[in-house]
Motif scaffolding. Structure first.
Motif, PDB file in Angstrom:
ATOM      1  N   ASP A 127      19.029 -25.563  32.163  1.00  0.00           N
ATOM      2  CA  ASP A 127      19.581 -26.145  30.924  1.00  0.00           C
ATOM      3  C   ASP A 127      19.555 -27.689  30.961  1.00  0.00           C
ATOM      4  OD1 ASP A 127      21.333 -26.290  32.964  1.00  0.00           O
ATOM      5  OD2 ASP A 127      23.103 -25.597  31.843  1.00  0.00           O
ATOM      6  N   ALA A 128      18.586 -28.243  31.652  1.00  0.00           N
ATOM      7  CA  ALA A 128      18.522 -29.702  31.787  1.00  0.00           C
ATOM      8  C   ALA A 128      18.221 -30.362  30.441  1.00  0.00           C
ATOM      9  CB  ALA A 128      17.449 -30.083  32.799  1.00  0.00           C
ATOM     10  N   ALA A 129      18.866 -31.515  30.215  1.00  0.00           N
ATOM     11  CA  ALA A 129      18.592 -32.281  28.994  1.00  0.00           C
ATOM     12  C   ALA A 129      17.265 -33.014  29.148  1.00  0.00           C
ATOM     13  CB  ALA A 129      19.727 -33.285  28.777  1.00  0.00           C
ATOM     14  N   ALA A 130      16.650 -33.324  27.997  1.00  0.00           N
ATOM     15  CA  ALA A 130      15.391 -34.070  28.039  1.00  0.00           C
ATOM     16  C   ALA A 130      15.650 -35.508  28.456  1.00  0.00           C
ATOM     17  CB  ALA A 130      14.722 -34.036  26.664  1.00  0.00           C
ATOM     18  N   SER A 131      15.075 -35.905  29.553  1.00  0.00           N
ATOM     19  CA  SER A 131      15.179 -37.294  30.024  1.00  0.00           C
ATOM     20  C   SER A 131      13.782 -37.708  30.456  1.00  0.00           C
ATOM     21  CB  SER A 131      16.146 -37.375  31.208  1.00  0.00           C
ATOM     22  OG  SER A 131      15.560 -36.734  32.331  1.00  0.00           O
ATOM     23  N   PRO A 132      13.555 -39.010  30.656  1.00  0.00           N
ATOM     24  CA  PRO A 132      12.205 -39.411  31.087  1.00  0.00           C
ATOM     25  C   PRO A 132      11.735 -38.655  32.330  1.00  0.00           C
ATOM     26  CG  PRO A 132      13.473 -41.332  30.453  1.00  0.00           C
ATOM     27  CD  PRO A 132      14.411 -40.173  30.385  1.00  0.00           C
ATOM     28  N   ALA A 133      12.652 -38.405  33.274  1.00  0.00           N
ATOM     29  CA  ALA A 133      12.264 -37.734  34.518  1.00  0.00           C
ATOM     30  C   ALA A 133      11.911 -36.259  34.277  1.00  0.00           C
ATOM     31  CB  ALA A 133      13.398 -37.836  35.529  1.00  0.00           C
ATOM     32  N   THR A 134      12.771 -35.562  33.512  1.00  0.00           N
ATOM     33  CA  THR A 134      12.489 -34.136  33.272  1.00  0.00           C
ATOM     34  C   THR A 134      11.248 -33.958  32.399  1.00  0.00           C
ATOM     35  OG1 THR A 134      14.022 -34.144  31.391  1.00  0.00           O
ATOM     36  CG2 THR A 134      14.903 -33.396  33.507  1.00  0.00           C
ATOM     37  N   ILE A 135      11.077 -34.865  31.431  1.00  0.00           N
ATOM     38  CA  ILE A 135       9.881 -34.781  30.572  1.00  0.00           C
ATOM     39  C   ILE A 135       8.621 -35.007  31.403  1.00  0.00           C
ATOM     40  CG2 ILE A 135       8.621 -35.926  28.699  1.00  0.00           C
ATOM     41  CD1 ILE A 135      11.361 -36.345  27.319  1.00  0.00           C
ATOM     42  N   ALA A 136       8.676 -36.008  32.276  1.00  0.00           N
ATOM     43  CA  ALA A 136       7.504 -36.311  33.113  1.00  0.00           C
ATOM     44  C   ALA A 136       7.149 -35.124  34.009  1.00  0.00           C
ATOM     45  CB  ALA A 136       7.769 -37.557  33.960  1.00  0.00           C
ATOM     46  N   LEU A 137       8.181 -34.517  34.622  1.00  0.00           N
ATOM     47  CA  LEU A 137       7.943 -33.361  35.500  1.00  0.00           C
ATOM     48  C   LEU A 137       7.409 -32.167  34.708  1.00  0.00           C
ATOM     49  CD1 LEU A 137      10.877 -33.141  38.095  1.00  0.00           C
ATOM     50  CD2 LEU A 137       8.431 -33.213  38.570  1.00  0.00           C
ATOM     51  N   ALA A 138       7.987 -31.970  33.522  1.00  0.00           N
ATOM     52  CA  ALA A 138       7.560 -30.831  32.705  1.00  0.00           C
ATOM     53  C   ALA A 138       6.141 -31.018  32.179  1.00  0.00           C
ATOM     54  CB  ALA A 138       8.533 -30.638  31.538  1.00  0.00           C
ATOM     55  N   LEU A 139       5.722 -32.280  32.034  1.00  0.00           N
ATOM     56  CA  LEU A 139       4.372 -32.540  31.506  1.00  0.00           C
ATOM     57  C   LEU A 139       3.287 -32.313  32.560  1.00  0.00           C
ATOM     58  CD1 LEU A 139       4.766 -35.718  29.254  1.00  0.00           C
ATOM     59  CD2 LEU A 139       4.196 -33.396  28.525  1.00  0.00           C
ATOM     60  N   LEU A 140       3.658 -32.363  33.839  1.00  0.00           N
ATOM     61  CA  LEU A 140       2.646 -32.239  34.904  1.00  0.00           C
ATOM     62  C   LEU A 140       1.801 -30.961  34.799  1.00  0.00           C
ATOM     63  CD1 LEU A 140       4.375 -33.668  38.125  1.00  0.00           C
ATOM     64  CD2 LEU A 140       2.444 -34.629  36.855  1.00  0.00           C
ATOM     65  N   PRO A 141       2.447 -29.767  34.683  1.00  0.00           N
ATOM     66  CA  PRO A 141       1.609 -28.571  34.555  1.00  0.00           C
ATOM     67  C   PRO A 141       0.736 -28.606  33.303  1.00  0.00           C
ATOM     68  CG  PRO A 141       3.927 -27.971  34.845  1.00  0.00           C
ATOM     69  CD  PRO A 141       3.877 -29.450  34.677  1.00  0.00           C
TER      70      PRO A 141
END
Lengths: 135, 63
Positions: A39-53
């Protein structure tokens, strides 16, 4: 596809591109699953990690497009293009029909990221279509 | 489109693979053209004609 076309330089180049992208995809998925809570909020770090795949998926699409460019055998290229068209129709049909089911019933939501795997499944349908149509 | 590729190839005693290597395509392509499943592009038809030293219309026939 049979053994002979797969041994052609275009298919070898495709495999050489596809395998590292797949390794990167698996690593990126593991990384994102490990570091991003459900349930993580969208942050620059989570967005960057999620974009990798997603980068790997874009790479797969690029590899498949490059295969069409690299294939100098026009008949084999035609078979591949036909597979891509069948896959596109397959994915569009499933997404549209399931979307309507979601709209009017309480069926589970189809995650958007599933569209690409469904399109890949459509490639298998295209391969079968190529076989049964005698191409 | 009909064609005389199989007959012309037999006259030269070439296998499909041998012809495929001469025109720079896969054996599957030669088979698909011979059996009428695939009509080659004009550049490929010219390459085939050059190999047999014949005009295109002596190899590919109107339906």
């Amino acid at each position: 596809m049979t053994c002979l076309p797969r041994s052609s330089p275009a298919y070898r180049r495709y495999t050489k591109r596809f395998i590292p992208l797949t390794v990167f995809y698996i690593a990126a998925i593991m990384l994102a699953s490990l570091f991003i809570p459900d349930d993580a909020a969208a942050s620059p770090a989570t967005i960057a990690l999620a974009l990798l795949p997603g980068l790997a998926v874009v790479g797969w699409i690029w590899a498949m497009g490059s295969l069409l460019v690299d294939l100098d055998d026009e008949y084999l290229r035609m078979l591949e293009v036909r597979k891509f068209l069948v896959a596109t129709g397959f994915a569009l049909a499933i997404a549209s029909v399931w979307g309507l089911l979601e709209l009017y019933t309480d069926v589970p939501k189809l995650p958007v990221f599933m569209i690409f795997p469904i399109w890949c499944l459509g490639l298998a349908v295209g391969q079968i279509w190529n076989r049964i149509s005698g191409a | 489109m009909k064609n005389r590729l199989r007959v012309l190839r037999a006259e030269k005693s070439w296998s499909q693979q041998a012809l495929a290597e001469r025109i720079g395509v896969s054996r599957q392509s030669v088979n698909a053209i011979e059996t009428g499943k695939y009509d080659p592009s004009l550049p490929l038809a010219f390459r085939i004609a050059d190999i047999f030293e014949l005009p295109i219309e002596a190899i590919f026939l109107r339906d």
